[in-house]
Design an enzyme around this catalytic site. Structure first.
Site, PDB file in Angstrom:
ATOM      1  N   HIS A  82      -8.409  15.087   8.369  1.00 15.52           N
ATOM      2  CA  HIS A  82      -8.273  16.547   8.466  1.00 15.52           C
ATOM      3  C   HIS A  82      -9.523  17.354   8.139  1.00 15.52           C
ATOM      4  CE1 HIS A  82      -3.989  15.969   8.923  1.00 15.52           C
ATOM      5  NE2 HIS A  82      -3.824  15.558   7.679  1.00 15.52           N
ATOM      6  N   ASP A 239      -7.832   7.504   7.240  1.00 11.99           N
ATOM      7  CA  ASP A 239      -7.561   6.545   6.169  1.00 11.99           C
ATOM      8  C   ASP A 239      -6.184   5.909   6.251  1.00 11.99           C
ATOM      9  OD1 ASP A 239      -6.316   8.915   5.465  1.00 11.99           O
ATOM     10  OD2 ASP A 239      -7.319   9.120   3.534  1.00 11.99           O
TER      11      ASP A 239
END
Length: 480
Positions: A82, A239
Site C-alpha cells: 500500500h 508481504d
C-alpha cells in the site's frame, strides 16, 4: 563457493520496521546466509519513511550475507503493501513515502467510495472497498494537502516496486501488490482508467504489471549491491502474498499473521468482492486470489501496553477486563479515528490482567474476519497457521487457541516473506510454481497445538463493549 546443492537465490522482506535478506539454496531451501537492517518510521499524525533508507538497509542486509550473496543467480523483493512512493524526473523520492498504517487519508477514502458508486461498486470493480490504508486514498490525500508534491511527481511506485526498479532500471510491479492500490481492477486485471482519471493520476506514471513467472528484468550495471550484472530479478510482491508463497499455501488453509499489523487470509480460486469492506479482495502472486482482513494494531500495540505496565510480554493473567488496543486507529473494524479503550477496571485488577486484555482485544479483531476470509466450503478442521513475529510467543499462541477454538500450527521456518520471495526467485530458475518450490522446501512444517474449547464468554464480552462504545470510537480524534 558455498556448499549448496543447487543455485543460490536471494529473497528480501522490506517491511515496516526493517529489511531482511536471505540467501537460499534453490534445491533444498536451506538458508545459507542472512542479514537485517532497521528502518525509521515517523511518529505523530502520519506514518512515513524515506524510501532511500530501504535501499541503504538492503545494501547493509546483503553485506551481512557475505560472499554467498555474490553467488546468487536470481533475486526477488517482497515488501510492505500500500505505501505511496512518489518519484521525480530523476527517480528520486519527492517526499517520504506514506505507509500503509498512515490513516490521515480516511476522509479521502470515504469521499472516493461515495463518488465512485459506493461500496458494492468498488468491491465489484477492484475486489476491495478502499480504506485509508489503500494507495489510491493516499494519492488523493497528497493531491489535496501537498499539491506541489503531486506536480513534481513523475512516477508512482509501491515499496517493493521502488527497490525492484533500483535493481533493474525498469518500473514494474506484480498483480498481488497492485491489487492493494485501489486503482487495479481485479475483474480485468488491469489498471482502472475511471479511477485513475477521477484522482488525476496519469497511468503512464504507474509501473508495468509483470505476470507470475515472468522475469521483471536483470540487475543493471549501476548499483551498490553484491549482484553480478545480468542476475535475474523476479516480479516480487506484497508481504502477505510473499508469505503465502513462502508457506506453499493451498486453497482453504487459513493463516493468521502476527506482526506490526495483524492479518488473516487464505488462498482462493474465487475472486473476492466483499461490499462490507471487511475482506480485501487481493490477488496472490501466482494467479489465484488472497482474500484478506487486516488490523492496524497487533504486536506493537500489545508490546506498548506491556511497556506502559512495566511487564514482560508473557506476564499475563486470566482477565475479565476488556481492552481494545486501537492505538493507531483501526482498519478491522473500520475505525480510523479511534484510540485505545479500556472497560471493566476494578480496584483488584492487576497489570497482568490488563495485558491479557490487550492480547484478547487484538486477536478478537482478527478472528472476527476469519470466517469471511475462508470459502464457504473450506474445511474448518484444518489447523490455523500462525506466523509472524508474535507466532512463537506463548501468550499469543494461547490467546489464539482459546479465542478461536481451533488447532494451531506454528511453522518452524522463519522469515516467511523473504522465503516466499526466494521461492519466487527460484521459480525463475527451475520453471516451477513458487508455491510448489516452498512445499518442496517443507516450509510449513512445525508443531501443531491441539484445539481447546472456544472462550465464547470473552468473545461475547468484547463484542458487547465494541458495540456499546461505537459512538465513542467513531468520534474523530484528530487532536490526540
Amino acid at each position: 563457493m558455498s556448499a549448496a546443492e543447487g543455485p543460490l537465490v536471494v529473497g528480501v522482506d522490506t517491511s515496516t520496521q526493517s529489511t531482511k535478506a536471505l540467501v537460499v539454496d534453490a534445491a533444498t531451501g536451506q538458508v545459507v546466509a542472512s542479514g537485517q537492517a532497521p528502518h525509521t518510521v515517523s511518529s505523530g499524525a502520519g506514518r512515513e519513511s524515506d524510501p532511500r533508507q530501504w535501499w541503504d538497509a538492503l545494501c547493509e542486509a546483503l553485506r551481512q550475507c557475505g560472499d554467498a550473496a555474490h553467488e546468487a543467480a536470481a533475486v526477488s523483493i517482497g515488501g510492505q503493501q500500500h505505501g505511496l512512493v512518489t518519484l521525480d524526473e530523476r527517480g528520486e523520492p519527492v517526499r517520504p513515502a506514506l505507509l500503509w498504517n498512515d490513516v490521515r487519508s480516511a476522509p479521502q477514502a470515504r469521499r472516493l467510495i461515495e463518488e465512485l458508486g459506493g461500496p458494492k461498486a468498488w468491491a465489484e470493480r477492484t475486489g476491495s472497498v478502499p480504506g485509508p490504508s489503500f494507495t489510491v486514498t493516499k494519492w488523493a490525500w497528497l493531491a489535496e494537502n501537498e499539491p506541489e508534491a503531486v506536480r513534481a511527481t513523475r512516477a508512482v511506485r509501491l515499496p517493493h516496486d521502488y527497490l525492484t526498479e533500483r535493481l533493474t532500471g525498469q518500473g514494474t510491479t506484480d498483480r498481488g501488490d497492485a491489487s492493494g492500490t485501489g486503482w487495479w481492477a481485479s475483474g480485468t486485471e488491469a489498471y482502472d482508467e475511471e479511477t485513475l482519471a477521477h484522482v488525476g493520476l496519469d497511468p503512464a506514471m504507474l509501473p508495468r504489471v509483470v505476470r507470475p513467472g515472468e522475469v521483471a528484468g536483470t540487475v543493471r550495471d549501476s548499483h551498490d549491491l553484491p549482484f553480478s550484472k545480468g542476475t535475474l530479478v523476479a516480479p516480487g510482491t506484497g508481504d502477505n502474498a510473499a508469505a503465502a508463497l513462502g508457506l506453499g499455501l493451498r486453497p482453504g488453509a487459513p493463516v493468521l499473521s502476527l506482526g506490526t499489523s495483524g492479518t488473516v487470509y487464505a488462498v482462493s480460486k474465487r475472486r473476492p468482492a466483499d461490499p462490507t469492506g471487511t475482506v480485501a479482495g487481493f490477488a496472490d502472486a501466482h494467479g489465484d486470489w488472497l482474500p484478506l482482513a487486516c488490523t492496524l494494531n497487533c504486536t506493537l500495540a500489545v508490546d506498548r501496553v506491556a511497556t506502559l505496565l512495566g511487564l514482560e510480554r508473557e506476564a499475563v493473567e486470566p482477565t475479565g477486563v476488556t481492552l481494545l488496543p486501537y492505538l493507531d486507529g483501526e482498519r478491522t473494524p473500520n475505525l480510523p479515528g479511534a484510540s485505545g479503550l479500556l472497560h471493566g477496571l476494578r480496584h483488584d485488577t492487576t497489570a497482568g490482567q490488563l495485558l491479557q486484555a490487550a492480547y484478547d482485544g487484538a486477536v478478537h479483531s482478527l478472528l472476527g474476519a476469519l470466517d469471511l476470509v475462508l470459502d464457504a466450503d473450506a474445511d474448518r478442521s484444518v489447523p490455523l497457521l500462525l506466523i509472524g513475529g508474535g507466532a512463537r510467543g506463548r501468550a499469543w499462541q494461547e490467546t489464539v487457541r482459546r479465542l478461536s477454538g481451533r488447532a494451531v500450527q506454528v511453522p518452524e521456518a522463519k522469515e516467511l516473506v523473504a522465503l516466499g520471495a526466494a521461492a519466487q526467485a527460484a521459480g525463475l530458475l527451475t520453471g516451477e510454481d513458487p508455491a510448489s518450490v516452498a512445499r518442496r522446501w517443507n516450509t510449513a512444517a512445525g508443531p501443531v497445538l491441539d484445539a481447546v474449547e472456544r472462550d465464547d464468554e470473552t468473545l461475547e464480552r468484547i463484542a458487547g463493549v465494541l458495540s456499546d462504545a461505537a459512538p465513542l470510537l467513531e468520534r474523530s480524534t484528530e487532536n490526540r
